[in-house]
Design a protein around this motif. Structure first.
Motif, PDB file in Angstrom:
ATOM      1  N   VAL A 214       0.998  -5.579  -5.814  1.00  0.00           N
ATOM      2  CA  VAL A 214       1.305  -4.513  -6.766  1.00  0.00           C
ATOM      3  C   VAL A 214       2.557  -3.761  -6.353  1.00  0.00           C
ATOM      4  CG1 VAL A 214      -1.135  -4.288  -7.359  1.00  0.00           C
ATOM      5  CG2 VAL A 214      -0.155  -2.809  -5.581  1.00  0.00           C
ATOM      6  N   ASP A 215       3.092  -2.990  -7.304  1.00  0.00           N
ATOM      7  CA  ASP A 215       4.304  -2.217  -7.045  1.00  0.00           C
ATOM      8  C   ASP A 215       4.017  -0.925  -6.296  1.00  0.00           C
ATOM      9  OD1 ASP A 215       6.297  -3.855  -8.614  1.00  0.00           O
ATOM     10  OD2 ASP A 215       4.818  -3.441 -10.178  1.00  0.00           O
ATOM     11  N   ALA A 216       2.825  -0.349  -6.505  1.00  0.00           N
ATOM     12  CA  ALA A 216       2.476   0.900  -5.844  1.00  0.00           C
ATOM     13  C   ALA A 216       0.959   1.023  -5.764  1.00  0.00           C
ATOM     14  CB  ALA A 216       3.061   2.103  -6.584  1.00  0.00           C
ATOM     15  N   VAL A 217       0.505   1.837  -4.817  1.00  0.00           N
ATOM     16  CA  VAL A 217      -0.918   2.125  -4.661  1.00  0.00           C
ATOM     17  C   VAL A 217      -1.108   3.636  -4.677  1.00  0.00           C
ATOM     18  CG1 VAL A 217      -2.960   1.925  -3.186  1.00  0.00           C
ATOM     19  CG2 VAL A 217      -1.278   0.058  -3.260  1.00  0.00           C
ATOM     20  N   THR A 220      -6.170   7.920  -2.181  1.00  0.00           N
ATOM     21  CA  THR A 220      -6.829   9.198  -1.884  1.00  0.00           C
ATOM     22  C   THR A 220      -8.058   9.002  -1.009  1.00  0.00           C
ATOM     23  OG1 THR A 220      -8.163   9.072  -3.912  1.00  0.00           O
ATOM     24  CG2 THR A 220      -6.061  10.245  -4.055  1.00  0.00           C
ATOM     25  N   VAL A 221      -8.346   7.772  -0.615  1.00  0.00           N
ATOM     26  CA  VAL A 221      -9.565   7.462   0.137  1.00  0.00           C
ATOM     27  C   VAL A 221      -9.322   7.530   1.640  1.00  0.00           C
ATOM     28  CG1 VAL A 221     -11.402   5.774   0.505  1.00  0.00           C
ATOM     29  CG2 VAL A 221     -10.398   6.053  -1.778  1.00  0.00           C
ATOM     30  N   GLY A 222      -8.217   6.966   2.113  1.00  0.00           N
ATOM     31  CA  GLY A 222      -7.887   7.069   3.525  1.00  0.00           C
ATOM     32  C   GLY A 222      -8.348   5.896   4.348  1.00  0.00           C
ATOM     33  N   GLU A 223      -9.077   6.161   5.423  1.00  0.00           N
ATOM     34  CA  GLU A 223      -9.422   5.140   6.411  1.00  0.00           C
ATOM     35  C   GLU A 223     -10.065   3.900   5.797  1.00  0.00           C
ATOM     36  OE1 GLU A 223     -11.627   6.409   9.803  1.00  0.00           O
ATOM     37  OE2 GLU A 223     -10.327   8.140  10.178  1.00  0.00           O
ATOM     38  N   ALA A 224     -10.975   4.078   4.855  1.00  0.00           N
ATOM     39  CA  ALA A 224     -11.745   2.951   4.332  1.00  0.00           C
ATOM     40  C   ALA A 224     -10.902   1.971   3.528  1.00  0.00           C
ATOM     41  CB  ALA A 224     -12.901   3.461   3.471  1.00  0.00           C
ATOM     42  N   THR A 225      -9.805   2.436   2.943  1.00  0.00           N
ATOM     43  CA  THR A 225      -9.023   1.573   2.047  1.00  0.00           C
ATOM     44  C   THR A 225      -7.587   1.357   2.504  1.00  0.00           C
ATOM     45  OG1 THR A 225      -8.457   3.508   0.692  1.00  0.00           O
ATOM     46  CG2 THR A 225     -10.375   2.208   0.012  1.00  0.00           C
ATOM     47  N   TRP A 226      -7.157   2.022   3.562  1.00  0.00           N
ATOM     48  CA  TRP A 226      -5.734   2.011   3.932  1.00  0.00           C
ATOM     49  C   TRP A 226      -5.206   0.605   4.213  1.00  0.00           C
ATOM     50  CZ3 TRP A 226      -2.221   5.656   3.315  1.00  0.00           C
ATOM     51  CH2 TRP A 226      -0.978   5.525   3.952  1.00  0.00           C
ATOM     52  N   ALA A 227      -5.925  -0.169   4.998  1.00  0.00           N
ATOM     53  CA  ALA A 227      -5.459  -1.518   5.331  1.00  0.00           C
ATOM     54  C   ALA A 227      -5.342  -2.367   4.073  1.00  0.00           C
ATOM     55  CB  ALA A 227      -6.410  -2.178   6.333  1.00  0.00           C
ATOM     56  N   HIS A 228      -6.299  -2.236   3.162  1.00  0.00           N
ATOM     57  CA  HIS A 228      -6.240  -2.985   1.901  1.00  0.00           C
ATOM     58  C   HIS A 228      -5.050  -2.539   1.063  1.00  0.00           C
ATOM     59  CE1 HIS A 228      -7.672  -3.819  -2.353  1.00  0.00           C
ATOM     60  NE2 HIS A 228      -7.687  -5.018  -1.802  1.00  0.00           N
ATOM     61  N   SER A 229      -4.759  -1.244   1.070  1.00  0.00           N
ATOM     62  CA  SER A 229      -3.607  -0.740   0.324  1.00  0.00           C
ATOM     63  C   SER A 229      -2.313  -1.356   0.841  1.00  0.00           C
ATOM     64  CB  SER A 229      -3.541   0.786   0.410  1.00  0.00           C
ATOM     65  OG  SER A 229      -4.640   1.385  -0.233  1.00  0.00           O
ATOM     66  N   LEU A 230      -2.150  -1.395   2.158  1.00  0.00           N
ATOM     67  CA  LEU A 230      -0.945  -1.995   2.735  1.00  0.00           C
ATOM     68  C   LEU A 230      -0.832  -3.471   2.388  1.00  0.00           C
ATOM     69  CD1 LEU A 230      -0.895  -0.381   6.304  1.00  0.00           C
ATOM     70  CD2 LEU A 230       0.688   0.095   4.429  1.00  0.00           C
ATOM     71  N   ARG A 231      -1.942  -4.199   2.495  1.00  0.00           N
ATOM     72  CA  ARG A 231      -1.915  -5.638   2.213  1.00  0.00           C
ATOM     73  C   ARG A 231      -1.657  -5.932   0.738  1.00  0.00           C
ATOM     74  NH1 ARG A 231      -6.681  -5.567   5.322  1.00  0.00           N
ATOM     75  NH2 ARG A 231      -7.891  -5.935   3.418  1.00  0.00           N
ATOM     76  N   SER A 232      -1.972  -4.972  -0.127  1.00  0.00           N
ATOM     77  CA  SER A 232      -1.866  -5.206  -1.565  1.00  0.00           C
ATOM     78  C   SER A 232      -0.475  -4.968  -2.120  1.00  0.00           C
ATOM     79  CB  SER A 232      -2.858  -4.302  -2.308  1.00  0.00           C
ATOM     80  OG  SER A 232      -4.187  -4.594  -1.939  1.00  0.00           O
ATOM     81  N   LEU A 233       0.429  -4.381  -1.322  1.00  0.00           N
ATOM     82  CA  LEU A 233       1.756  -4.027  -1.812  1.00  0.00           C
ATOM     83  C   LEU A 233       2.731  -5.191  -1.728  1.00  0.00           C
ATOM     84  CD1 LEU A 233       2.422  -0.482  -0.328  1.00  0.00           C
ATOM     85  CD2 LEU A 233       2.282  -1.071  -2.755  1.00  0.00           C
ATOM     86  N   ARG A 234       3.584  -5.299  -2.722  1.00  0.00           N
ATOM     87  CA  ARG A 234       4.708  -6.225  -2.650  1.00  0.00           C
ATOM     88  C   ARG A 234       5.720  -5.682  -1.649  1.00  0.00           C
ATOM     89  NH1 ARG A 234       8.956  -3.622  -4.581  1.00  0.00           N
ATOM     90  NH2 ARG A 234       8.802  -2.234  -6.378  1.00  0.00           N
ATOM     91  N   PRO A 235       6.603  -6.531  -1.125  1.00  0.00           N
ATOM     92  CA  PRO A 235       7.672  -6.017  -0.269  1.00  0.00           C
ATOM     93  C   PRO A 235       8.470  -4.927  -0.996  1.00  0.00           C
ATOM     94  CG  PRO A 235       7.565  -8.393  -0.120  1.00  0.00           C
ATOM     95  CD  PRO A 235       6.619  -7.998  -1.222  1.00  0.00           C
ATOM     96  N   GLY A 236       8.695  -3.828  -0.325  1.00  0.00           N
ATOM     97  CA  GLY A 236       9.409  -2.712  -0.930  1.00  0.00           C
ATOM     98  C   GLY A 236       8.529  -1.797  -1.758  1.00  0.00           C
TER      99      GLY A 236
END
Length: 320
Positions: A214-217, A220-236
């Motif tokens: 995705v283009d952006a995430v 508001t959840v924090g620890e539980a979702t942070w790693a998934h948020s990073l993995r879900s982002l396109r470069p940039g």
């Protein structure tokens, strides 16, 4: 007057600190007015207050609540919750001495509340008091995240984590209205279905592998979702973070951040100009806040318990 307040924080059991009873009438300072409250919305901030986070004992008893809609001399108004220092000029959210109602000044979960006259926003007749009370914290935060901080444009894809929360449910509906493709995560089938009804294009279980990056995430959840948020982002891509309901210390994964050239942007509330733009978007799109339940002040404990347990979809609103 009747109010919902905290007299002594309980860090290990915040709900045990919740008090409902009589509190003194507000005494407005120069430049302040008294609002007859018609509706006040709950936010995660109120749970933090019950735990004593950001609210020292010297400021208690403190009436809870950052958000309200009501009337001043018959004028329907919404209260902009960000209180700036007297000499501040510019975007309210950058004032280092800014506070929210219920931090330094008594909050909105009462029959009446004193606020700066400059914080009054006219409430349009197409918006109910209960709907208007949802806007100052959660909806304004979501609007700023999507429009000011994310770098998104119409047609882009945004992932909203934990889509049943106040900010997340607002971001889902507003993202759709802004022409974005909105994907969400939700912990139950019912929450995912509700997000689809609000305009999400797809809904996934927490941590699920997405069809594409995705283009952006909206985070508001924090620890539980942070790693998934990073993995879900396109470069940039961009994470916009405005909260951490599951914890404040996620694994940074800085290697992923710099190698993928990701942006991590903090976001807090919004200013009056953004509030006006949010109202204009709601009017033109027909989008309205999702209200999970409407409760009298005397039953505030039910709403706080539901929010603490994650058993809400949208906003909990209290009415005097």
């Amino acid at each position: 007057m009747l109010a919902v307040y905290v007299e002594a924080a309980q860090p290990d059991d915040p709900l045990a600190a919740l008090q409902i009873g009589e509190r003194p009438e507000p005494e407005p300072a120069d430049g302040w007015v008294v609002v007859e409250v018609e509706a006040a919305a709950l936010n995660r901030h109120d749970l933090w207050s019950l735990a004593g986070v950001g609210l020292p004992p010297s400021r208690m008893p403190m009436i809870l609540g950052t958000d309200a809609a009501g009337t001043v001399d018959g004028r329907p108004v919404i209260v902009h919750a960000v209180i700036t220092s007297a000499d501040w000029v510019g975007d309210e959210t950058f004032d280092p001495k800014r506070t929210l109602l219920s931090e330094l000044h008594q909050g909105t979960m009462a029959q009446r509340v004193a606020v700066p006259r400059a914080n009054l926003i006219d409430r349009p007749d197409w918006l109910s008091a209960a709907q208007a009370a949802c806007l100052p914290t959660a909806w304004l935060t979501a609007y700023r995240m999507l429009t000011h901080d994310s770098g998104l444009t119409a047609g882009d894809t945004v992932l909203v984590q934990g889509a049943s929360g106040g900010v997340a449910s607002a971001a889902t509906a507003l993202g759709k209205a802004l022409g974005l493709r909105v994907w969400v995560t939700g912990t139950s089938e019912a929450k995912r279905a509700a997000a689809l009804e609000r305009g999400a294009a797809a809904a996934f279980e927490p941590g699920a592998r997405l069809p594409e990056r995705v283009d952006a995430v909206i985070e508001t959840v924090g620890e539980a979702t942070w790693a998934h948020s990073l993995r879900s982002l396109r470069p940039g891509g961009t994470i916009v973070c405005a909260g951490a309901t599951s914890g404040f210390n996620p694994p940074a994964e800085l290697n992923r951040v710099f190698f993928q050239q990701l942006r991590v942007i903090g976001s807090t509330m919004g200013n009056r100009q953004q509030f006006a733009a949010l109202l204009a978007l709601l009017e033109s799109s027909g989008v309205r806040p999702a209200i999970d339940r409407l409760l009298p002040l005397t039953e505030a404990a039910e709403g706080f318990r539901a929010m603490a347990e994650g058993n809400v979809d949208g906003k909990v609103v209290l009415v005097p």
